[in-house]
Design an enzyme around this catalytic site. Structure first.
Site, short mmCIF file in Angstrom:
data_model
loop_
_atom_site.label_atom_id
_atom_site.label_comp_id
_atom_site.label_asym_id
_atom_site.label_seq_id
_atom_site.Cartn_x
_atom_site.Cartn_y
_atom_site.Cartn_z
N ASP A 187 61.83 65.21 74.92
CA ASP A 187 63.27 65.09 76.90
C ASP A 187 62.89 64.04 77.29
OD1 ASP A 187 60.56 65.06 77.98
OD2 ASP A 187 60.72 67.36 78.07
N HIS A 237 57.47 62.23 68.81
CA HIS A 237 58.46 63.08 68.40
C HIS A 237 59.70 63.04 67.97
CE1 HIS A 237 55.29 66.28 68.11
NE2 HIS A 237 54.50 65.49 67.46
N ASN A 293 45.83 71.03 81.60
CA ASN A 293 45.83 71.96 81.01
C ASN A 293 45.86 74.17 81.64
OD1 ASN A 293 47.02 74.12 79.14
ND2 ASN A 293 46.99 72.53 77.59
P1 OAD Z 1 53.29 74.31 73.38
O1 OAD Z 1 54.35 74.87 73.52
O2 OAD Z 1 52.63 74.62 72.41
O3 OAD Z 1 52.42 73.93 74.46
C1 OAD Z 1 52.41 73.76 75.78
C2 OAD Z 1 50.60 73.41 76.98
O4 OAD Z 1 50.86 73.08 77.71
C3 OAD Z 1 50.14 75.31 76.70
O5 OAD Z 1 48.88 74.80 75.90
C4 OAD Z 1 50.38 75.59 77.71
O6 OAD Z 1 49.34 76.18 78.12
C5 OAD Z 1 50.17 74.25 78.62
N1 OAD Z 1 51.00 74.54 79.93
C6 OAD Z 1 52.43 75.51 79.99
N2 OAD Z 1 52.40 74.75 81.49
C7 OAD Z 1 51.32 74.08 82.12
C8 OAD Z 1 51.76 73.32 83.26
N3 OAD Z 1 52.43 73.59 84.51
N4 OAD Z 1 51.10 72.27 83.55
C9 OAD Z 1 49.43 72.40 82.21
N5 OAD Z 1 49.89 73.02 81.24
C10 OAD Z 1 51.07 73.87 80.89
O7 OAD Z 1 53.66 72.11 73.33
P2 OAD Z 1 53.31 71.38 72.47
O8 OAD Z 1 51.92 70.90 72.68
O9 OAD Z 1 53.64 70.00 73.00
O10 OAD Z 1 57.31 69.34 67.52
O11 OAD Z 1 54.13 71.06 71.46
C11 OAD Z 1 53.27 70.15 70.01
C12 OAD Z 1 54.37 70.13 69.42
O12 OAD Z 1 54.53 71.48 69.01
C13 OAD Z 1 55.72 69.79 69.68
O13 OAD Z 1 56.01 68.68 69.91
C14 OAD Z 1 56.56 70.45 69.19
C15 OAD Z 1 56.90 71.61 68.71
O14 OAD Z 1 56.86 72.71 67.78
C16 OAD Z 1 58.23 69.07 67.11
O15 OAD Z 1 58.83 69.98 67.41
C17 OAD Z 1 58.21 68.56 66.36
#
Ligand code: OAD
Length: 243
Positions: free
Chosen positions: A102, A117, A211
Site C-alpha cells: 500500500d 511483495h 497483533n
Molecule cells: P493478514 O490479513 O493475513 O493478517 C493480518 C494480521 O493483522 C492478523 O494477524 C490480524 O489479527 C492482525 N491485525 C488486524 N488489525 C490489526 C491492528 N489494528 N493492529 C495489529 N494487528 C492487527 O495479512 P498479512 O499477514 O500481511 O500477499 O498477509 C500476508 C500476505 O498474504 C500479504 O502480503 C498478501 C496476502 O496474500 C500477497 O498478496 C503476495
C-alpha cells in the site's frame, strides 16, 4: 556477563528489524487479507492475484488493483506508520521489512524499507522488464500499456511467483543481524516473510510481536502485545532513547 533484562533489551537495541503485515494499515481503513472483512474472504486470490489470472483477463485483474489503489489513495498513514518512521532515525541500523503493497510506510516518511511483495504504486513491463512509478488514480485506461505496446502489470508478487531476490536478501540479512525484531500485524502464514522472526530468534535477537490475535509466531516470541498497532507501538517506542 549478565543477561540483560527485558527493558534493557529494548533500550540497548542498536540493530532493529521490523516486519509488518496488513494489520499495521488496518487502522488506516485498509482491509487486511484474512479474518473478518479480509480481502481473501470476499475475493478469490486465484482469479485476481496469479500470473494465470492476469494472462486470462488482464482487464479484470487491473480493475481490482485500480479499485485497491483508489481505496488506499483516500487513506492516511496511522500512528503505527508514523512511530516506525521516527524509529529509523533513532537507531544506527534499521530495516523495515513490509509485506504491504500500500505504500503507507513510505508516505509516513520511512526510507529504510524493503517492500517484500512489491508496490501497488509501480507498474512493470513484462516485455522490457522496466519498473515505473504510476501514482495517478484512477489510471486513465485499463489495462495500462507500456510505450512498447505490452500490457503493463502491477509490480507486486502474485501467488506462485518468486519474491525479488534483492529484497529477500536484505530481509534475511536484517533478520540474521538484528538484536531486536518487531513483528507487527501479520498473520505469519505466508512464506518467506513468516520465517524471518524465527531466523532472528535463532541468531540471538529479542523478538516482539504486536497483533490483535494469536499467530503461529506467538509461542516463540519473547514479548507479546495483544491489541491495535496504532495504540501499542507509540507506547512501546516512546520508551526507547532518542537519537
Ligand atoms: P493478514 O490479513 O493475513 O493478517 C493480518 C494480521 O493483522 C492478523 O494477524 C490480524 O489479527 C492482525 N491485525 C488486524 N488489525 C490489526 C491492528 N489494528 N493492529 C495489529 N494487528 C492487527 O495479512 P498479512 O499477514 O500481511 O500477499 O498477509 C500476508 C500476505 O498474504 C500479504 O502480503 C498478501 C496476502 O496474500 C500477497 O498478496 C503476495
Amino acid at each position: 556477563m549478565t543477561t540483560p533484562t527485558f527493558d534493557a533489551r529494548w533500550r540497548e537495541a542498536r540493530r532493529i528489524a521490523v516486519l509488518t503485515g496488513a494489520g499495521v494499515s488496518a487502522e488506516s481503513g485498509i482491509p487486511t487479507f484474512r479474518g473478518a472483512g479480509g480481502l481473501w474472504r470476499r475475493y478469490r486470490a486465484e482469479e485476481l492475484a496469479t500470473p494465470e489470472a492476469f494472462a486470462r483477463d488482464p482487464r479484470l485483474v487491473w480493475e481490482w488493483y485500480d479499485w485497491r489503489r483508489r481505496v488506499i489513495a483516500e487513506c492516511r498513514p496511522n500512528a503505527a506508520h508514523h512511530v516506525l518512521a521516527d524509529l529509523e532515525v533513532r537507531v544506527p541500523e534499521f530495516l523495515l521489512i513490509t509485506q504491504n503493497v500500500d505504500g503507507l510506510h513510505r508516505r509516513a516518511g520511512s526510507q529504510r524499507v524493503v517492500e517484500l511483495h512489491g508496490s501497488l504504486w509501480r507498474v512493470r513491463c513484462p516485455a522490457e522488464g522496466t519498473v515505473t512509478e504510476r501514482p495517478e488514480v484512477p489510471l486513465p485506461s485499463l489495462p495500462p500499456r507500456c510505450a512498447c505496446g505490452a500490457v503493463l502489470r502491477p509490480d507486486v508478487v502474485w501467488f506462485g511467483e518468486a519474491l525479488p531476490t534483492d529484497a529477500v536478501g536484505r530481509a534475511y540479512g536484517a533478520a540474521e543481524g538484528c538484536d531486536l525484531m518487531l513483528v507487527v500485524g501479520t498473520s505469519a502464514l505466508v512464506q518467506p516473510a513468516a520465517a524471518l522472526p524465527a531466523i532472528a530468534k535463532a541468531h540471538g535477537a529479542y523478538v516482539v510481536e504486536v497483533n490483535l490475535d494469536a499467530t503461529p509466531l506467538s509461542h516463540l516470541v519473547d514479548e507479546l502485545h495483544r491489541g491495535k498497532a496504532g495504540e501499542i507501538l507509540p507506547r512501546l517506542l516512546c520508551a526507547l532513547p532518542g537519537p
